[in-house]
Scaffold this active site. Structure first.
Site, PDB file in Angstrom:
ATOM      1  N   TYR A  73     -10.472  -0.066  -2.775  1.00 14.98           N
ATOM      2  CA  TYR A  73      -9.362  -0.896  -2.726  1.00 14.98           C
ATOM      3  C   TYR A  73      -8.857  -0.619  -4.693  1.00 14.98           C
ATOM      4  CZ  TYR A  73      -7.738   0.213   1.681  1.00 14.98           C
ATOM      5  OH  TYR A  73      -7.124   1.137   3.013  1.00 14.98           O
ATOM      6  N   HIS A 130      -6.536   5.119   7.488  1.00 11.45           N
ATOM      7  CA  HIS A 130      -6.346   5.553   6.036  1.00 11.45           C
ATOM      8  C   HIS A 130      -6.723   6.743   6.079  1.00 11.45           C
ATOM      9  CE1 HIS A 130      -7.422   5.346   1.816  1.00 11.45           C
ATOM     10  NE2 HIS A 130      -8.260   7.344   2.217  1.00 11.45           N
ATOM     11  N   GLU A 162     -13.361   9.385  -2.694  1.00 15.72           N
ATOM     12  CA  GLU A 162     -13.621   8.657  -2.018  1.00 15.72           C
ATOM     13  C   GLU A 162     -14.857   9.468  -0.714  1.00 15.72           C
ATOM     14  OE1 GLU A 162      -8.898   7.200  -1.452  1.00 15.72           O
ATOM     15  OE2 GLU A 162      -9.676   8.590   0.156  1.00 15.72           O
TER      16      GLU A 162
HETATM   17  P1  ADP Z   1      -1.237   4.762   2.564  1.00 19.59           P
HETATM   18  O1  ADP Z   1      -2.519   4.193   3.012  1.00 19.59           O
HETATM   19  O2  ADP Z   1      -0.067   5.129   3.875  1.00 19.59           O
HETATM   20  O3  ADP Z   1      -1.807   6.233   2.144  1.00 19.59           O
HETATM   21  P2  ADP Z   1      -1.281   2.924   0.555  1.00 19.59           P
HETATM   22  O4  ADP Z   1      -2.280   3.414  -0.207  1.00 19.59           O
HETATM   23  O5  ADP Z   1      -0.022   2.131  -0.134  1.00 19.59           O
HETATM   24  O6  ADP Z   1      -0.924   3.309   1.591  1.00 19.59           O
HETATM   25  O7  ADP Z   1      -1.119   1.489   0.742  1.00 19.59           O
HETATM   26  C1  ADP Z   1      -2.610   1.048   1.191  1.00 19.59           C
HETATM   27  C2  ADP Z   1      -2.686   0.565   2.777  1.00 19.59           C
HETATM   28  O8  ADP Z   1      -2.231  -1.210   1.877  1.00 19.59           O
HETATM   29  C3  ADP Z   1      -2.030   0.679   3.402  1.00 19.59           C
HETATM   30  O9  ADP Z   1      -2.906   1.804   4.778  1.00 19.59           O
HETATM   31  C4  ADP Z   1      -1.899  -0.449   4.643  1.00 19.59           C
HETATM   32  O10 ADP Z   1      -2.990  -0.920   4.664  1.00 19.59           O
HETATM   33  C5  ADP Z   1      -2.190  -1.296   2.904  1.00 19.59           C
HETATM   34  N1  ADP Z   1      -0.530  -2.218   2.806  1.00 19.59           N
HETATM   35  C6  ADP Z   1       0.353  -0.891   1.931  1.00 19.59           C
HETATM   36  N2  ADP Z   1       1.619  -1.471   2.134  1.00 19.59           N
HETATM   37  C7  ADP Z   1       1.618  -2.768   2.268  1.00 19.59           C
HETATM   38  C8  ADP Z   1       2.407  -3.979   2.405  1.00 19.59           C
HETATM   39  N3  ADP Z   1       3.875  -3.892   2.098  1.00 19.59           N
HETATM   40  N4  ADP Z   1       1.883  -5.236   2.776  1.00 19.59           N
HETATM   41  C9  ADP Z   1       0.558  -5.121   3.406  1.00 19.59           C
HETATM   42  N5  ADP Z   1      -0.160  -4.436   3.708  1.00 19.59           N
HETATM   43  C10 ADP Z   1      -0.169  -2.669   3.114  1.00 19.59           C
HETATM   44 MG    MG Z   2      -2.836   5.147  -0.201  1.00 17.97          MG
END
Ligand code: ADP
Ligand code: MG
Length: 140
Positions: free
Chosen positions: A51, A117, A128
């Site tokens: 991440y 994810h 990934e």
């Molecule tokens: P996605 O998984 O839909 O691609 P992102 O890449 O933006 O979303 O974010 C990665 C992960 O971080 C999310 O799946 C979620 O587990 C966590 N996350 C995202 N936004 C938030 C937030 N505002 N508060 C807490 N955790 C979050």
């Molecule tokens: Mg993402």
């Protein structure tokens, strides 16, 4: 449309609730094929590395803590337009915004504990997949 690959994680909130099979069935019903799968306990270093793109975001520390709070199932999925197909069946990041019939609408607990994810581009899918799998572990 070409058959491509994407990378998926069944997150700790889902493995904790014994939803590995239920989530995988939704992926399969969406036309994706599991061509590699393993259940692992991520280390903190792995979660931070995976991440890394989010490390400036305010939720980064909590996200890493969550991702190492229990086992996850990492998977390689194959199908036509796999990245988009997977993102569509996953649903929006926040389950409150996710469409009916999506994995996150059906199972996610919160915006953080959102069950799955999925890679957001073919380029990231390759990165990934390589992060967790050797090519000889992927059997299509
Ligand atoms: P996605 O998984 O839909 O691609 P992102 O890449 O933006 O979303 O974010 C990665 C992960 O971080 C999310 O799946 C979620 O587990 C966590 N996350 C995202 N936004 C938030 C937030 N505002 N508060 C807490 N955790 C979050
Ligand atoms: Mg993402």
């Amino acid at each position: 449309m070409a058959v491509t690959r994407t990378f998926s994680i069944i997150k700790p909130d889902a493995t904790r609730r014994n939803l590995t099979g239920a989530v995988t069935k939704m992926l399969e019903d969406a036309g994706l094929r599991v061509v590699a799968s393993k259940r692992i306990q991520m280390t903190r270093e792995q979660a931070e590395g995976f991440y890394a793109v989010h490390k400036e975001r305010p939720f980064f520390g909590e996200l890493v803590d969550f991702m190492i709070s229990g086992p996850v199932v990492v998977q390689v999925l194959e199908g036509e337009d796999a990245v988009k197909r997977n993102r569509d069946v996953m649903g929006a990041t926040n389950p409150a915004d996710a469409d009916e019939g999506t994995i996150r609408k059906t199972y996610a607990e919160s915006i953080e504990a959102n069950s799955v994810h999925g890679s957001d581009s073919e380029e990231n899918a390759k990165i990934e997949i390589d992060f967790f799998f050797n090519e000889d572990e992927i059997v299509g």
